[in-house]
Design a protein around this motif. Structure first.
Motif, mmCIF file in Angstrom:
data_model
loop_
_atom_site.group_PDB
_atom_site.id
_atom_site.type_symbol
_atom_site.label_atom_id
_atom_site.label_comp_id
_atom_site.label_asym_id
_atom_site.label_seq_id
_atom_site.Cartn_x
_atom_site.Cartn_y
_atom_site.Cartn_z
ATOM 1 N N LEU A 369 0.843 -1.189 0.000
ATOM 2 C CA LEU A 369 0.000 0.000 0.000
ATOM 3 C C LEU A 369 0.883 1.246 0.000
ATOM 4 O O LEU A 369 1.899 1.290 0.705
ATOM 5 C CB LEU A 369 -0.913 0.003 1.232
ATOM 6 C CG LEU A 369 -1.970 -1.106 1.294
ATOM 7 C CD1 LEU A 369 -2.670 -1.106 2.647
ATOM 8 C CD2 LEU A 369 -2.996 -0.934 0.167
ATOM 9 N N PRO A 370 0.537 2.272 -0.767
ATOM 10 C CA PRO A 370 1.389 3.475 -0.838
ATOM 11 C C PRO A 370 1.323 4.282 0.456
ATOM 12 O O PRO A 370 0.268 4.403 1.080
ATOM 13 C CB PRO A 370 0.784 4.252 -2.009
ATOM 14 C CG PRO A 370 -0.651 3.823 -2.059
ATOM 15 C CD PRO A 370 -0.652 2.381 -1.635
ATOM 16 N N ASP A 371 2.444 4.844 0.849
ATOM 17 C CA ASP A 371 2.487 5.664 2.064
ATOM 18 C C ASP A 371 3.079 7.038 1.796
ATOM 19 O O ASP A 371 3.554 7.704 2.710
ATOM 20 C CB ASP A 371 3.286 4.955 3.156
ATOM 21 C CG ASP A 371 4.731 4.702 2.749
ATOM 22 O OD1 ASP A 371 5.071 4.954 1.575
ATOM 23 O OD2 ASP A 371 5.512 4.251 3.594
ATOM 24 N N VAL A 375 0.059 8.674 6.203
ATOM 25 C CA VAL A 375 0.862 7.868 7.120
ATOM 26 C C VAL A 375 0.068 6.697 7.661
ATOM 27 O O VAL A 375 0.567 5.585 7.760
ATOM 28 C CB VAL A 375 1.393 8.736 8.282
ATOM 29 C CG1 VAL A 375 2.143 7.879 9.301
ATOM 30 C CG2 VAL A 375 2.299 9.842 7.759
ATOM 31 N N THR A 376 -1.209 6.926 7.996
ATOM 32 C CA THR A 376 -2.039 5.895 8.599
ATOM 33 C C THR A 376 -3.020 5.321 7.587
ATOM 34 O O THR A 376 -3.261 5.896 6.520
ATOM 35 C CB THR A 376 -2.832 6.457 9.788
ATOM 36 O OG1 THR A 376 -3.750 7.457 9.303
ATOM 37 C CG2 THR A 376 -1.892 7.091 10.800
ATOM 38 N N VAL A 377 -3.606 4.188 7.954
ATOM 39 C CA VAL A 377 -4.592 3.543 7.085
ATOM 40 C C VAL A 377 -5.819 4.439 6.916
ATOM 41 O O VAL A 377 -6.350 4.591 5.813
ATOM 42 C CB VAL A 377 -4.993 2.173 7.661
ATOM 43 C CG1 VAL A 377 -6.077 1.532 6.797
ATOM 44 C CG2 VAL A 377 -3.783 1.258 7.763
ATOM 45 N N VAL A 381 -7.423 6.070 3.343
ATOM 46 C CA VAL A 381 -8.812 5.968 2.873
ATOM 47 C C VAL A 381 -9.393 7.348 2.606
ATOM 48 O O VAL A 381 -10.044 7.585 1.590
ATOM 49 C CB VAL A 381 -9.661 5.197 3.912
ATOM 50 C CG1 VAL A 381 -11.140 5.238 3.514
ATOM 51 C CG2 VAL A 381 -9.186 3.753 4.016
ATOM 52 N N ILE A 382 -9.162 8.280 3.517
ATOM 53 C CA ILE A 382 -9.684 9.639 3.338
ATOM 54 C C ILE A 382 -9.055 10.295 2.111
ATOM 55 O O ILE A 382 -9.742 10.975 1.331
ATOM 56 C CB ILE A 382 -9.426 10.479 4.609
ATOM 57 C CG1 ILE A 382 -10.269 9.942 5.767
ATOM 58 C CG2 ILE A 382 -9.743 11.952 4.359
ATOM 59 C CD1 ILE A 382 -9.978 10.611 7.095
ATOM 60 N N HIS A 383 -7.761 10.075 1.912
ATOM 61 C CA HIS A 383 -7.080 10.662 0.751
ATOM 62 C C HIS A 383 -7.648 10.110 -0.552
ATOM 63 O O HIS A 383 -7.902 10.870 -1.499
ATOM 64 C CB HIS A 383 -5.583 10.378 0.831
ATOM 65 C CG HIS A 383 -4.837 10.745 -0.415
ATOM 66 N ND1 HIS A 383 -4.562 12.041 -0.762
ATOM 67 C CD2 HIS A 383 -4.337 9.952 -1.424
ATOM 68 C CE1 HIS A 383 -3.914 12.059 -1.920
ATOM 69 N NE2 HIS A 383 -3.764 10.809 -2.340
ATOM 70 N N GLU A 384 -7.862 8.804 -0.595
ATOM 71 C CA GLU A 384 -8.358 8.195 -1.831
ATOM 72 C C GLU A 384 -9.832 8.507 -2.060
ATOM 73 O O GLU A 384 -10.262 8.722 -3.203
ATOM 74 C CB GLU A 384 -8.154 6.671 -1.782
ATOM 75 C CG GLU A 384 -6.697 6.233 -1.787
ATOM 76 C CD GLU A 384 -5.998 6.549 -3.099
ATOM 77 O OE1 GLU A 384 -6.691 6.743 -4.115
ATOM 78 O OE2 GLU A 384 -4.752 6.608 -3.105
ATOM 79 N N ALA A 385 -10.615 8.544 -0.989
ATOM 80 C CA ALA A 385 -12.055 8.796 -1.133
ATOM 81 C C ALA A 385 -12.360 10.271 -1.330
ATOM 82 O O ALA A 385 -13.449 10.631 -1.792
ATOM 83 C CB ALA A 385 -12.795 8.279 0.095
ATOM 84 N N GLN A 386 -11.406 11.142 -0.951
ATOM 85 C CA GLN A 386 -11.597 12.589 -1.044
ATOM 86 C C GLN A 386 -12.799 13.066 -0.234
ATOM 87 O O GLN A 386 -13.456 14.052 -0.573
ATOM 88 C CB GLN A 386 -11.754 13.013 -2.514
ATOM 89 C CG GLN A 386 -10.510 12.801 -3.362
ATOM 90 C CD GLN A 386 -9.326 13.637 -2.885
ATOM 91 O OE1 GLN A 386 -9.405 14.863 -2.842
ATOM 92 N NE2 GLN A 386 -8.236 12.973 -2.510
#
Length: 427
Positions: A369-371, A375-377, A381-386
């Motif tokens: 998984l990209p970091d 930093v956290t899981v 999710v928030i970054h990808e889901a926007q």
């Protein structure tokens, strides 16, 4: 016929010199720099010459090619002169071209270069002395050629520094490690450790720190007996002390200092003066890279630092163990669980707390998984889901299915992550 017989030893002598030039070029460019540096440190003079030559590889290659071409052209010219006298007209030229092409290709190129590839280090050390003489002899000519080449390239918008290094040391080492791993010569654990060392200068403490929400702190205003009980209940030997506000860290209490104080007070816990044994907190910026921080830990002989942002607000804490774990993997002691916040499922997936670091999850599950953006899981999710997902929402990205299980206000506290999906499932 007599001229041809007299010519043969000269031509073969020239081809032998050409073979040495070809072997030198191949072996010196393929020699192990690591081994040469090690031999140099052990006093090997040949290895020292090899290091001198490859330190200016462009000049070395230019001198070798110049000498090689001079010899090949001379041998071809002599052969053409003799054969055109023996076989007038185009027949002599054709015979000379055919003969010299075969001789140069087989004996002056393929054969010596094959040997040099098989025994690069040994051949490079053996030929380092003659090659160094050639470089000194042709050096002025080569510098002139380099000047002309750079001026010509500049006309096409290509600018080269005279001291340009065509190899990035870190990438060269990383590539060597990956190659030997693919060949089965480097184990997976060793590959990760070597990669971790190379990654230290590219990572900030913010990527490995314990987030402020997960820091175990103690209120400095607690009665001494309650404070001692809190230290005993903790799994950590160093505890930040705050006053009034958890953001207001006033010191760090070391369990060993506390034990010494209790012993000196003959067990009279209520009479302890905690101010005398509290250590001054060490604050570092969150942009500090791990290599610099590791050196700082070693220099200050302390293993604990608090991380703050550009405004001085507490962001987390980082320890020497956190940095070492980036190299050797998770370090567990009798108080650690295998990986807090991660619970493996029967289907190969995991139930995971949102605060778990992506890098820790990758190491535990051998995922990728990209970091780089989070930093956290939960942050991933928030970054990808926007957006901040709701409970029950499911997302598929990076070949995994992420399902939000728990959320407290705007914080994702628990998720379920599937094992890597096949391409068809992801679609």
């Amino acid at each position: 016929m007599g001229a041809i017989i007299a010519l043969a030893p000269i031509v073969f002598g020239l081809l032998a010199l050409s073979a040495l030039f070809s072997a030198a070029e191949t072996s010196l460019t393929g020699a192990s720099r690591a081994r040469m540096h090690q031999l140099d440190r052990e006093g090997d003079r040949a290895a020292k010459r090899v290091n001198r030559l490859i330190s200016d590889q462009e000049t070395m290659i230019g001198a070798v090619l110049l000498g090689n071409n001079l010899i090949n052209i001379l041998a071809s010219a002599l052969t053409t002169t003799v054969l055109t006298a023996a076989f007038p007209g185009a027949l002599g030229v054709a015979a000379s071209t055919a003969i010299m092409t075969v001789l140069v290709l087989v004996f002056a190129e393929v054969l010596p270069k094959t040997l040099a590839i098989l025994r690069s280090d040994d051949v490079a050390r053996f030929l380092s002395g003659p090659t160094l003489l050639v470089v000194r002899l042709f050096g002025p000519v080569i510098y002139t050629i380099q000047f002309i080449v750079r001026r010509t390239l500049r006309l096409f918008g290509v600018k080269l520094d005279m001291a340009v290094d065509v190899l990035a040391a870190h990438e060269e080492i990383r590539g060597a490690v990956e190659y030997h791993h693919s060949e089965g010569l480097v184990e997976e654990r060793d590959r990760r450790m070597l990669g971790g060392v190379l990654d230290l200068s590219d990572m900030d403490v913010a990527q490995v720190m314990v987030h402020r929400m997960s820091i175990a702190m103690i209120d400095a205003d607690l009665p001494p007996r309650e404070l001692v009980a809190a230290v005993l209940d903790s799994d950590h030997t160093r505890m930040p002390l705050y006053r009034d506000d958890p953001e207001n860290i006033i010191g760090v209490l070391h369990a060993k200092d506390l034990l010494h104080a209790i012993a000196e007070a003959d067990g009279a816990i209520d009479s302890l003066d905690l101010a005398k044994i509290t250590r001054e907190p060490w604050f570092i910026p969150e942009t500090t890279n791990l290599k610099d921080q590791l050196n700082a830990f070693l220099k200050r002989q302390t293993h604990f630092a608090l991380v703050v942002d550009e405004y001085g607000a507490l962001q987390g804490l980082v320890t020497l163990e956190d940095i070492l774990e980036e190299i050797v993997g998770e370090i567990e002691d009798e108080h650690d669980t295998s990986l807090p916040g991660v619970r493996k499922q029967a289907d190969g997936g995991v139930s995971v707390d949102g605060s778990v670091a992506i890098r820790d999850l990758n190491r535990a599950m051998d995922w990728d998984l990209p970091d780089d953006q989070a930093v956290t899981v939960a942050g991933l999710v928030i970054h990808e889901a926007q957006t901040i997902p709701k409970i029950g929402q499911t997302f598929i990205f990076h070949r995994h299915r992420f399902q939000v299980v728990k959320r407290v206000r705007n914080q994702i506290t628990a998720l379920r992550i599937s094992p890597p999906l096949e391409t068809s499932q992801e679609a």
